[in-house]
Design an enzyme around this catalytic site. Structure first.
Site, mmCIF file in Angstrom:
data_model
loop_
_atom_site.group_PDB
_atom_site.id
_atom_site.type_symbol
_atom_site.label_atom_id
_atom_site.label_comp_id
_atom_site.label_asym_id
_atom_site.label_seq_id
_atom_site.Cartn_x
_atom_site.Cartn_y
_atom_site.Cartn_z
ATOM 1 N N ASP A 75 28.203 -30.569 -17.558
ATOM 2 C CA ASP A 75 27.883 -29.395 -16.748
ATOM 3 C C ASP A 75 26.447 -29.000 -17.057
ATOM 4 O OD1 ASP A 75 27.888 -27.277 -15.056
ATOM 5 O OD2 ASP A 75 29.525 -26.182 -16.004
ATOM 6 N N CYS A 78 24.675 -25.369 -17.263
ATOM 7 C CA CYS A 78 25.665 -24.291 -17.287
ATOM 8 C C CYS A 78 25.083 -23.119 -18.075
ATOM 9 C CB CYS A 78 26.950 -24.777 -17.944
ATOM 10 S SG CYS A 78 28.279 -23.579 -17.898
ATOM 11 N N PHE A 157 33.271 -17.618 -14.552
ATOM 12 C CA PHE A 157 33.806 -16.325 -14.121
ATOM 13 C C PHE A 157 32.721 -15.439 -13.532
ATOM 14 C CE2 PHE A 157 32.573 -15.715 -18.615
ATOM 15 C CZ PHE A 157 31.714 -14.616 -18.501
ATOM 16 N N ASN A 267 23.715 -25.119 -21.663
ATOM 17 C CA ASN A 267 23.984 -26.561 -21.769
ATOM 18 C C ASN A 267 22.784 -27.281 -21.173
ATOM 19 O OD1 ASN A 267 26.546 -26.193 -22.782
ATOM 20 N ND2 ASN A 267 27.623 -27.081 -21.062
ATOM 21 N N GLY A 299 32.367 -12.762 -24.496
ATOM 22 C CA GLY A 299 33.623 -12.994 -25.182
ATOM 23 C C GLY A 299 34.604 -13.602 -24.190
ATOM 24 N N HIS A 322 26.610 -19.351 -27.585
ATOM 25 C CA HIS A 322 26.736 -19.147 -26.134
ATOM 26 C C HIS A 322 28.008 -18.395 -25.766
ATOM 27 C CE1 HIS A 322 29.786 -22.221 -26.177
ATOM 28 N NE2 HIS A 322 29.742 -22.493 -24.887
ATOM 29 N N GLY A 325 33.526 -19.178 -28.351
ATOM 30 C CA GLY A 325 33.970 -20.507 -28.783
ATOM 31 C C GLY A 325 35.482 -20.598 -28.803
#
Length: 393
Positions: A75, A78, A157, A267, A299, A322, A325
């Protein structure tokens, strides 16, 4: 938290900002990367580090005259975008579901794409370079055009959030869609084929790489930069639509100027100067955090997120985490949690509450507060956000 130098007996050190020991498979991945002959000075692991493919997600890898396509990932580009609106929480009252439905109607999610190419996607200047991309994507022009301005699936999202002063923020997470994925796969396969032909003894086939000043490196670098630009533009197109929805619902369509606007990759790879040398920095699940950089650290869909400003920490290659996790894989999350758990953990958030997003349940992620505590030397917090609407991919 200061970093810890891990006892891995590697060619270059591995510095970790995580507050936990790496598992056996995570240690193996970190060791494999740190043994490569072109890795520069040290490898930096962010607080949200976890298993990836070839390299750990949450790793920052500086290299001299070489790039690892699988370390950048599939990706490409991203990342996140966020903006602060002039509106307050009380203006959202009674409108949350209406806003969510408007978002879902305006921005395609999952495998969906725009029925027609959006005007702001048509006007993107880099379409002129499409014919110079890898031959394996030349039949994807129409699809890539329609996908610009779409969210994708997985952990992508769109959210409406409130900060600690009850101000409304808009935030989204997305990347380079199908075209970035396909470009990455084409170049990862090319790197693996080259490694096989050369008889290279790599610790992991996913660490196959390109060397600078070769045609393969030049082709990958061109396509990588293009896909990163596509990802950034994709977020801009979605954010513009998102902003119009909020303007319509909260201000009768009157446009506003954002008080702060952030758009950052997590990324990607970039050519930068560190320790007085020019290197390629691959951030696989990490955000650039120079003193002049604003970043976004989300989060889970039921937890806080943070707008941050970098501190320019040299040992981290001016980077930060980022996100929270993953704590559990998607499969393990689905096997561990129920729909009732999802409903409970997303209480107070206007969002889908069905079995299709159980793999994104907050409990599948590390506690974001701990992740933030571990990187106090990497970033300062500018704003703390909590979502009231979440639209998942």
């Amino acid at each position: 938290m200061p970093y810890e130098a891990l006892p891995l007996s590697t060619r270059v050190p591995v510095l970790s900002w995580a507050n936990h020991d790496l598992g056996p498979e995570e240690s193996r991945m970190a060791r494999n990367v740190a043994q490569l002959p072109f890795v520069f000075k040290h490898v930096a692991l962010m607080p949200d580090v976890h298993l990836g493919k070839g390299a750990l997600v949450g790793s920052v890898i500086a290299t001299k005259d070489a790039l690892i396509p699988a370390a950048v990932g599939v990706d490409i580009g991203c990342g996140m975008a966020a903006l602060q609106t002039p509106y307050s929480a009380n203006q959202l009252e009674g409108k949350l579901k209406r806003i969510r439905l408007d978002i879902e109607a305006a921005i395609p999610v999952g495998f969906q794409e725009n029925k027609e190419v959006a005007k702001d996607a048509q006007n993107w200047q880099q379409w002129d370079d499409f014919k110079q991309l890898h031959a394996g994507v030349q039949d994807q022009y129409k699809k890539a055009s329609r996908q610009m301005g779409s969210l994708g699936g997985g952990n992508h999202f769109l959210e409406v959030c409130l900060d600690s002063e009850d101000k409304v923020w808009l935030m989204l997470h997305s990347g380079s869609r199908g075209i970035g994925n396909l470009l990455a796969q084409c170049h990862i396969n090319s790197a693996k084929n080259l490694a096989r032909l050369a008889g290279s003894s790599l610790p992991d086939p996913d660490l196959a790489y390109f060397v600078k000043n070769t045609p393969e490196f030049a082709a990958y670098w061109h396509d990588l930069c293009w896909a990163q630009d596509y990802a950034r533009r994709n977020r801009e197109v979605m954010m513009a639509r998102f902003k119009k929805i909020i303007e319509k619902q909260l201000a009768g369509g009157k446009p506003f100027k954002p008080k702060l606007l952030v758009n950052c990759h997590h990324n990607y790879a970039e050519e930068e100067s560190h320790y007085g040398e020019s290197v390629f920095v691959t951030r696989k699940g990490a955000v650039r955090a120079r003193e002049t950089d604003y970043g976004i650290i989300p989060g889970s869909m039921g937890a806080k997120s943070f707008i941050v400003k970098g501190k320019g920490n040299a040992e981290s290659y001016c980077s930060c985490s980022h996100g929270a996790g993953r704590l559990l894989s998607r499969t393990k999350a689905k096997n561990t949690f129920s729909l009732d758990d999802l409903i409970q953990q997303t209480a107070g958030v206007e969002c889908r509450k069905d079995e299709g997003i159980i793999d994104e349940i907050p409990g599948a992620y590390k506690p974001i507060e701990q992740v933030m505590a571990n990187q106090a030397d990497l970033v300062e917090i500018v704003a703390t956000l909590k979502q009231v609407i979440c639209v998942k991919g």
